[in-house]
Design an enzyme around this catalytic site. Structure first.
Site, mmCIF file in Angstrom:
data_model
loop_
_atom_site.group_PDB
_atom_site.id
_atom_site.type_symbol
_atom_site.label_atom_id
_atom_site.label_comp_id
_atom_site.label_asym_id
_atom_site.label_seq_id
_atom_site.Cartn_x
_atom_site.Cartn_y
_atom_site.Cartn_z
ATOM 1 N N GLU A 167 52.379 -38.882 -79.814
ATOM 2 C CA GLU A 167 53.286 -37.942 -80.472
ATOM 3 C C GLU A 167 53.510 -38.403 -81.908
ATOM 4 O O GLU A 167 53.687 -39.601 -82.155
ATOM 5 C CB GLU A 167 54.624 -37.885 -79.724
ATOM 6 C CG GLU A 167 54.474 -37.314 -78.318
ATOM 7 C CD GLU A 167 55.795 -37.213 -77.550
ATOM 8 O OE1 GLU A 167 56.862 -37.544 -78.112
ATOM 9 O OE2 GLU A 167 55.744 -36.781 -76.385
ATOM 10 N N HIS A 183 58.293 -32.081 -77.972
ATOM 11 C CA HIS A 183 59.236 -32.984 -77.296
ATOM 12 C C HIS A 183 60.686 -32.565 -77.586
ATOM 13 O O HIS A 183 61.499 -33.354 -78.089
ATOM 14 C CB HIS A 183 59.015 -34.440 -77.721
ATOM 15 C CG HIS A 183 59.590 -35.433 -76.737
ATOM 16 N ND1 HIS A 183 58.988 -36.634 -76.471
ATOM 17 C CD2 HIS A 183 60.710 -35.409 -75.952
ATOM 18 C CE1 HIS A 183 59.712 -37.312 -75.579
ATOM 19 N NE2 HIS A 183 60.762 -36.575 -75.252
HETATM 20 N N1 NAI Z 1 61.127 -33.802 -72.605
HETATM 21 C C1 NAI Z 1 62.276 -34.381 -72.869
HETATM 22 O O1 NAI Z 1 62.842 -34.252 -73.941
HETATM 23 C C2 NAI Z 1 62.932 -35.182 -71.812
HETATM 24 C C3 NAI Z 1 62.173 -35.868 -70.905
HETATM 25 N N2 NAI Z 1 62.764 -36.594 -69.926
HETATM 26 C C4 NAI Z 1 61.886 -37.296 -68.954
HETATM 27 O O2 NAI Z 1 62.204 -36.862 -67.634
HETATM 28 C C5 NAI Z 1 62.164 -37.974 -66.760
HETATM 29 C C6 NAI Z 1 63.029 -37.731 -65.564
HETATM 30 O O3 NAI Z 1 64.390 -37.781 -65.941
HETATM 31 P P1 NAI Z 1 65.528 -37.952 -64.848
HETATM 32 O O4 NAI Z 1 65.432 -36.883 -63.835
HETATM 33 O O5 NAI Z 1 66.793 -38.079 -65.613
HETATM 34 O O6 NAI Z 1 65.124 -39.349 -64.214
HETATM 35 P P2 NAI Z 1 65.523 -39.909 -62.794
HETATM 36 O O7 NAI Z 1 65.296 -41.368 -62.867
HETATM 37 O O8 NAI Z 1 66.839 -39.388 -62.363
HETATM 38 O O9 NAI Z 1 64.428 -39.285 -61.816
HETATM 39 C C7 NAI Z 1 63.104 -39.682 -61.795
HETATM 40 C C8 NAI Z 1 62.619 -39.529 -60.375
HETATM 41 O O10 NAI Z 1 61.233 -39.759 -60.351
HETATM 42 C C9 NAI Z 1 60.926 -40.467 -59.152
HETATM 43 N N3 NAI Z 1 59.636 -41.100 -59.266
HETATM 44 C C10 NAI Z 1 59.316 -42.259 -59.901
HETATM 45 N N4 NAI Z 1 57.999 -42.510 -59.778
HETATM 46 C C11 NAI Z 1 57.472 -41.492 -59.045
HETATM 47 C C12 NAI Z 1 56.169 -41.197 -58.582
HETATM 48 N N5 NAI Z 1 55.133 -41.984 -58.850
HETATM 49 N N6 NAI Z 1 56.003 -40.079 -57.856
HETATM 50 C C13 NAI Z 1 57.061 -39.278 -57.555
HETATM 51 N N7 NAI Z 1 58.325 -39.513 -57.954
HETATM 52 C C14 NAI Z 1 58.528 -40.612 -58.712
HETATM 53 C C15 NAI Z 1 62.070 -41.415 -59.020
HETATM 54 O O11 NAI Z 1 62.187 -41.926 -57.710
HETATM 55 C C16 NAI Z 1 63.252 -40.533 -59.432
HETATM 56 O O12 NAI Z 1 63.844 -39.886 -58.328
HETATM 57 C C17 NAI Z 1 62.634 -39.136 -67.660
HETATM 58 O O13 NAI Z 1 62.152 -40.359 -67.159
HETATM 59 C C18 NAI Z 1 62.083 -38.808 -69.006
HETATM 60 O O14 NAI Z 1 60.823 -39.426 -69.121
HETATM 61 C C19 NAI Z 1 64.111 -36.658 -69.823
HETATM 62 C C20 NAI Z 1 64.902 -35.999 -70.708
HETATM 63 C C21 NAI Z 1 64.392 -35.217 -71.787
HETATM 64 O O1 AKG Z 2 64.972 -35.647 -77.780
HETATM 65 C C1 AKG Z 2 65.264 -36.800 -77.515
HETATM 66 O O2 AKG Z 2 66.121 -37.401 -78.156
HETATM 67 C C2 AKG Z 2 64.539 -37.529 -76.392
HETATM 68 C C3 AKG Z 2 64.852 -36.924 -75.069
HETATM 69 C C4 AKG Z 2 64.011 -37.590 -74.004
HETATM 70 O O3 AKG Z 2 62.838 -37.527 -73.985
HETATM 71 C C5 AKG Z 2 64.685 -38.345 -72.939
HETATM 72 O O4 AKG Z 2 65.928 -38.323 -72.879
HETATM 73 O O5 AKG Z 2 63.991 -38.963 -72.139
#
Ligand code: NAI
Ligand code: AKG
Length: 570
Positions: A136, A159
């Site tokens: 990115e 993103h």
């Molecule tokens: N695009 C964006 O701006 C954003 C992206 N994210 C991404 O979303 C992800 C998820 O966020 P949350 O739900 O808050 O995290 P979380 O930690 O609550 O949930 C992640 C889940 O994935 C599961 N997991 C881990 N490895 C796995 C695998 N190999 N197969 C299946 N399940 C698996 C975990 O057990 C957990 O339940 C974050 O880690 C982040 O990378 C989060 C916020 C914003």
């Molecule tokens: O937009 C941002 O600040 C990053 C959000 C994100 O990817 C995360 O919370 O994992």
């Protein structure tokens, strides 16, 4: 249409109602998506490596493969870990239904982007929406390169999954809270580059407020043995310990009793495998430590959680139970030379008796009973200083007030009881005679030049509206040569508070803790406990935001709640 074109068609458009959504990663985000998708009439299945309870009518898939085969739309919500790297590659994309769609809002490393490009070009997948990429741009000025560029069946977003004003504010608060918690309690929960360790405070009244040692070390055999050797060599009693490791690093958080953990820290620093060691034990002695300490005035005798009359043993127990860092108690000497806890010169206000303490014998004082808050007799006797110190030993620090005339005797008793490091003496002194005052009280070793951590004396200074800021600063600069761990600064009224707090805090920053009292307006810069009950932020918030790191209060429970809500106390 903005370009003036009208293209009405239903080609390639489908309802989501009745379609199957496969969620990979059923955590905080995945499970919320599940609820929203069901509200749109979708059938939801999910896959997570950790068994997770289903919300609504969602059902766990038997396996990732099963989910990929069953879903019309697959959405990814897993973190970037070794286990999720290329989780969706050529094979997995091949398992997906013809005409299915893939959403990736998690991390770029989770999907093999070349394989996805191929699946989209071949129209095996009908479409994809991708917010995150293996590479990115680090800023909006850099170009975006991706094999997905130019494919008209992909929605690309930069993103922005968390890019709302609300989410950014929540992220900022979360990051700030996590950093504060690391600084204040050593917690690394949620860190991506160090082992996640969280050691809860030991609950309840039996708990000593411990000194917490944070030890980062190379993850090689034998380090824990050396750490424990150092702890036991210095007689440190461990009350809680947690270890976390990753490939290279080990991180231990260990709570030890409230003795002086500095020698332990020095020994740990010398272990070759040590990367970094920090002690929150130095909370009191370390002027740089931002933890805000709570001192229960005359022990916890007012407000929620209060234990009994002022300067009584139950009030000391209450202060310990609620997790205060220190109690303040008052010391007076009886005619036959015994020290007892008593605020006033006479016993009239707080006991069933009458007369000056220094005209009564210990026996006479012990016959009296302490009065409760309504002035009614209790069964409690006036505690001796020795009794009070023993109740605090290993459990809470003690600040002795009114001991001005007998500092040396009090210090000697504390030393005898093995409490020298958690008894703090104080007196109001002028800078010009501070050293003479300490020497004439037999406290030569408290005068500047000694190792600061052995000092148990805190000067008190008072400024009012007539004090010029330069005079106040000069006074504080002169007192700072004592290397006292803290200086108690009394500011008379709101105007003096507003004018002096910042220069005072700025001057002491890094030299000594700034101790303030929220007891009454004439010493609290016009911000006292009665106002704090209604508006804690206006009183305690004003203090801590201006650099105060020790607060003495008659409302310790409320102050603790306020500080804990801001991550400033544990
Ligand atoms: N695009 C964006 O701006 C954003 C992206 N994210 C991404 O979303 C992800 C998820 O966020 P949350 O739900 O808050 O995290 P979380 O930690 O609550 O949930 C992640 C889940 O994935 C599961 N997991 C881990 N490895 C796995 C695998 N190999 N197969 C299946 N399940 C698996 C975990 O057990 C957990 O339940 C974050 O880690 C982040 O990378 C989060 C916020 C914003
Ligand atoms: O937009 C941002 O600040 C990053 C959000 C994100 O990817 C995360 O919370 O994992």
């Amino acid at each position: 249409m903005h370009a003036g074109r009208w293209r009405k068609t239903s080609a390639g458009s489908h309802e989501v109602r009745g379609r199957t959504l496969g969620i990979v990663g059923y955590g905080r985000i995945g499970s919320q998506v599940s609820v929203l998708a069901e509200a749109l009439g979708m059938r939801v299945i999910y896959h997570d490596v950790v068994p997770t309870l289903a919300l609504g009518n969602a059902r766990p898939a038997a396996s990732l493969e099963h989910l990929l085969r069953e879903s019309d739309v697959v959405t990814l919500h897993v973190p970037a870990t070794e286990g999720t790297s290329n989780l969706i590659g050529q094979r997995e994309l091949g398992l997906m239904r013809d005409g299915a769609m893939l959403l990736n809002n998690s991390r770029g490393s989770v999907v093999n982007i070349d394989a996805l490009g191929e699946a989209l070009r071949s129209s095996h997948l009908a479409g994809a929406a991708v917010d995150v990429f293996p590479h990115e741009p680090s800023s909006n000025d850099e170009p975006f390169e991706s094999p997905l560029r130019g494919l008209d069946n992909v929605i690309l977003t930069p993103h922005v999954g968390g890019s709302t004003g609300e989410a950014q504010e929540a992220i900022a608060q979360d990051v700030a809270t996590k950093l504060t918690r690391f600084i204040n309690v050593g917690s690394t929960t949620g860190a991506v580059n160090v082992p996640n360790v969280e050691l809860a405070a030991q609950p309840g009244g039996e708990r000593a407020r411990p000194h917490r040692i944070l030890h980062f070390h190379k993850n090689v055999p034998g380090v824990l043995g050396k750490l424990h050797e150092a702890l036991s060599a210095h007689g440190a009693n461990v009350s809680g310990e947690v270890l976390g490791t990753n490939q290279e690093l080990g991180y231990v958080v260990v709570d030890v009793d409230p003795g002086d953990s500095r020698p332990v820290v020095e020994e740990l620093e010398a272990i070759p495998e040590t990367i970094r060691v920090r002690s929150i034990l130095r909370a009191w002695h370390d002027a740089d430590d931002p933890t805000v300490l709570v001192v229960a005035h005359r022990a916890a005798h007012r407000g929620p959680g209060a234990g009994g009359p002022e300067n009584s043993l139950p009030s000391i127990e209450a202060a310990i139970a609620m997790g205060c860092d220190m109690i303040e108690v008052d010391v007076r000497r009886t005619i036959d030379g015994h020290f007892v806890l008593m605020h006033d010169t006479t016993v009239d206000r707080t006991t069933t008796g009458k007369g000056r303490v220094d005209e009564l014998t210990l026996e006479q004082v012990r016959e009296l009973r302490l009065l409760d808050g309504d002035g009614l007799p209790t069964v409690l006797a006036v505690p001796t200083l020795r009794e009070a110190l023993l109740a605090c030993r290993g459990r809470i620090m003690v600040n002795l007030d009114k001991a001005r005339g007998y500092l040396a005797e009090c210090l000697s008793l504390a030393t005898q009881l093995g409490m020298r490091n958690h008894v703090v003496l104080k007196a109001r002194i002028q800078s010009e005679d501070a050293s003479d005052y300490l020497r004439s009280n037999g406290l030569d070793d408290l005068v500047g030049g000694q190792s600061p951590h052995t000092l148990s004396f805190m000067p008190i200074v008072a400024f009012d509206e007539s004090t010029d800021a330069p005079d106040a600063l000069l006074e504080l600069t002169s007192l700072a040569v004592l290397h006292a761990p803290a200086i108690e600064v009394c500011l008379d009224g709101e105007a003096a508070g507003d004018r002096l707090i910042y220069p005072v805090a700025n001057l002491l920053d890094g030299r000594a803790r700034l101790w303030m009292n929220s007891l009454w307006d004439s010493i609290s810069g016009g911000r006292s406990d009665s106002r704090a009950i209604e508006d804690p932020h206006a009183v305690w918030g004003w203090m801590v935001d201006n650099g105060v790191t020790v607060i003495q209060t008659d409302e310790p429970q409320r102050l603790l709640e306020y500080l804990r809500s801001r991550g400033l106390h544990w």
